[in-house]
Design a protein around this motif. Structure first.
Motif, PDB file in Angstrom:
ATOM      1  N   THR A  11       0.833  -1.203   0.000  1.00 28.21           N
ATOM      2  CA  THR A  11       0.000   0.000   0.000  1.00 28.21           C
ATOM      3  C   THR A  11       0.868   1.254   0.000  1.00 28.21           C
ATOM      4  OG1 THR A  11      -1.735  -1.183   1.204  1.00 28.21           O
ATOM      5  CG2 THR A  11      -1.858   1.214   1.203  1.00 28.21           C
ATOM      6  N   TYR A  27      -0.267   2.476 -10.492  1.00 32.54           N
ATOM      7  CA  TYR A  27      -1.288   1.582  -9.937  1.00 32.54           C
ATOM      8  C   TYR A  27      -1.187   0.202 -10.571  1.00 32.54           C
ATOM      9  CZ  TYR A  27      -5.681  -0.210  -8.160  1.00 32.54           C
ATOM     10  OH  TYR A  27      -6.622  -0.987  -7.516  1.00 32.54           O
ATOM     11  N   LEU A  31      -0.792  -3.238  -8.645  1.00 33.27           N
ATOM     12  CA  LEU A  31      -1.773  -4.295  -8.839  1.00 33.27           C
ATOM     13  C   LEU A  31      -1.102  -5.623  -9.184  1.00 33.27           C
ATOM     14  CD1 LEU A  31      -4.810  -4.108  -8.509  1.00 33.27           C
ATOM     15  CD2 LEU A  31      -5.018  -3.850 -10.999  1.00 33.27           C
ATOM     16  N   ALA A 253      -8.158  -0.947  -2.555  1.00 30.75           N
ATOM     17  CA  ALA A 253      -8.389   0.358  -3.187  1.00 30.75           C
ATOM     18  C   ALA A 253      -9.067   1.324  -2.213  1.00 30.75           C
ATOM     19  CB  ALA A 253      -9.235   0.194  -4.445  1.00 30.75           C
ATOM     20  N   SER A 257      -7.572   4.869  -1.051  1.00 29.21           N
ATOM     21  CA  SER A 257      -8.390   6.087  -1.093  1.00 29.21           C
ATOM     22  C   SER A 257      -8.363   6.825   0.240  1.00 29.21           C
ATOM     23  CB  SER A 257      -9.837   5.736  -1.463  1.00 29.21           C
ATOM     24  OG  SER A 257      -9.909   5.102  -2.709  1.00 29.21           O
ATOM     25  N   PHE A 274     -12.239   7.111  -7.615  1.00 30.27           N
ATOM     26  CA  PHE A 274     -11.441   5.933  -7.253  1.00 30.27           C
ATOM     27  C   PHE A 274     -12.076   5.186  -6.084  1.00 30.27           C
ATOM     28  CE2 PHE A 274      -7.838   3.646  -5.396  1.00 30.27           C
ATOM     29  CZ  PHE A 274      -7.228   3.123  -6.522  1.00 30.27           C
ATOM     30  N   ALA A 278     -13.784   1.470  -6.108  1.00 33.20           N
ATOM     31  CA  ALA A 278     -13.335   0.452  -5.143  1.00 33.20           C
ATOM     32  C   ALA A 278     -14.536  -0.245  -4.505  1.00 33.20           C
ATOM     33  CB  ALA A 278     -12.462   1.099  -4.067  1.00 33.20           C
TER      34      ALA A 278
END
Length: 357
Positions: A11, A27, A31, A253, A257, A274, A278
């Motif tokens: 993260t 991202y 991922l 996600a 955020s 975003f 999520a």
């Protein structure tokens, strides 16, 4: 505990915003890394579920893999180009370790169905180790593409031999238990991420964040404790596991955020979009598991429509009020709280209807 640390480290890969947003390439890197780590967990989970003897040899393999994963974690947040070779080599060694576990079980099994399935798992892991190993010997720009291909192949290839899995059903209650544990770990990391809101002068934001995350967890718990049919003796578990990738990506996600909202430089329109994407991924991952539901707990169209109306309205209102971070958090918390109440009422009504019959 290793996966708690791993989730936290990954993260942190996205803590630096560029022009107020998370760039798509950054991202994508996150991922791929995240999927590769979940895939290690899933492979080990499937092995333990189907074949582990839990003897001293299996335990030694587990400890060895834990040691390798700890080494790998040290390279997660560093410049990947600098650690590319060593990261790949450690990944290959972890994969070879898992191959050895399957080979050992292959020679201990006498029935053809299990031996054929074990050969499929070994082939998948060999493919992964070979592709990633080759990538480590190429220049970085080409090698990183090859490694990503190796990760994706290992992730998706098991779909090809799903018919073999049908001949050897998985221990579904155990699979639910293991994936629930992984979700608890992930939600635990999300709780840790809201620590920045736990300040004496920020009680409101603290409470709002807690309600939002707790509602998501409550929703997951109802869906997989009360609605899912645990005693599913013919399940391969393949769809169940792949849909958990969606759920995990959705929760991660949300974590990203929440961290972004704590950054004063964040693009407010971006973070709202975003965050609600999520939520969408998280809830879709749960709803698409409908085929594993109890016969008495099949989702009604009313339940689904109500849920997504709440989500869409919350997203629109949050976008309108995007300049106020407390408002974004508050509306998001209410959306997830109402969703949790909605699924709880649905489950309760299903039980009452079943009892009347």
């Amino acid at each position: 505990m290793i996966f708690v640390w791993a989730t936290a480290r990954m993260t942190h890969m996205l803590h630096h915003l560029h022009n107020g947003i998370i760039e798509p390439i950054e991202y994508s890197k996150y991922l791929i890394t995240y999927i590769s780590w979940i895939n290690v967990w899933m492979i080990q989970t499937v092995f333990n579920n189907r074949y582990s003897d839990d003897d001293i040899v299996d335990q030694l393999f587990t400890y060895f893999n834990m040691f390798l994963l700890l080494l790998l974690l040290n390279f997660v947040n560093r410049d990947f180009q600098e650690v590319f070779i060593i990261y790949n080599r450690l990944t290959v060694i972890v994969t070879i370790s898992q191959i050895c576990q399957y080979i050992r079980q292959f020679y201990k099994r006498n029935d053809q169905e299990n031996r054929e399935l074990i050969k499929s798992f070994i082939f998948t892991l060999l493919l992964k180790a070979t592709i990633i190993g080759v990538g480590g010997f190429l220049t970085y720009d080409i090698g990183v593409v090859v490694v990503v291909i190796g990760i994706l192949v290992a992730w998706l290839y098991p779909i090809i031999y799903i018919n073999r899995m049908k001949k050897v059903p998985i221990n579904f209650p155990n699979l639910v238990e293991r994936l629930t544990l992984l979700m608890i770990i992930t939600f635990g990391e999300t709780m840790l991420s809201i620590a920045s809101y736990f300040q004496v002068n920020s009680y409101i934001n603290t409470f709002i964040c807690f309600v939002m995350v707790a509602s998501l967890f409550f929703y997951y718990r109802i869906a997989f404790n009360d609605i899912i049919e645990h005693h599913n003796h013919n399940a391969t578990g393949v769809g169940f596991m792949y849909l958990h990738y969606m759920i995990l990506i959705g929760v991660s996600a949300v974590t990203i955020s929440i961290n972004a909202l704590a950054d004063k430089e964040v693009n407010n329109a971006f973070v709202v979009i975003f965050l609600y994407l999520a939520f969408l991924v998280f809830y879709l991952g749960i709803f698409l598991n409908y085929k594993y539901n109890k016969k008495s707990h099949q989702y009604s169209m009313k339940c689904i429509i109500n849920h997504f109306i709440i989500l869409v309205l919350g997203g629109i209102i949050s976008f309108i009020m995007r300049e106020n971070h407390t408002a974004i958090l508050g509306i998001s918390a209410l959306v997830n709280l109402f969703s949790a109440i909605n699924i709880w009422r649905f489950s309760k009504n299903c039980v009452l209807t079943k009892n009347k019959k």
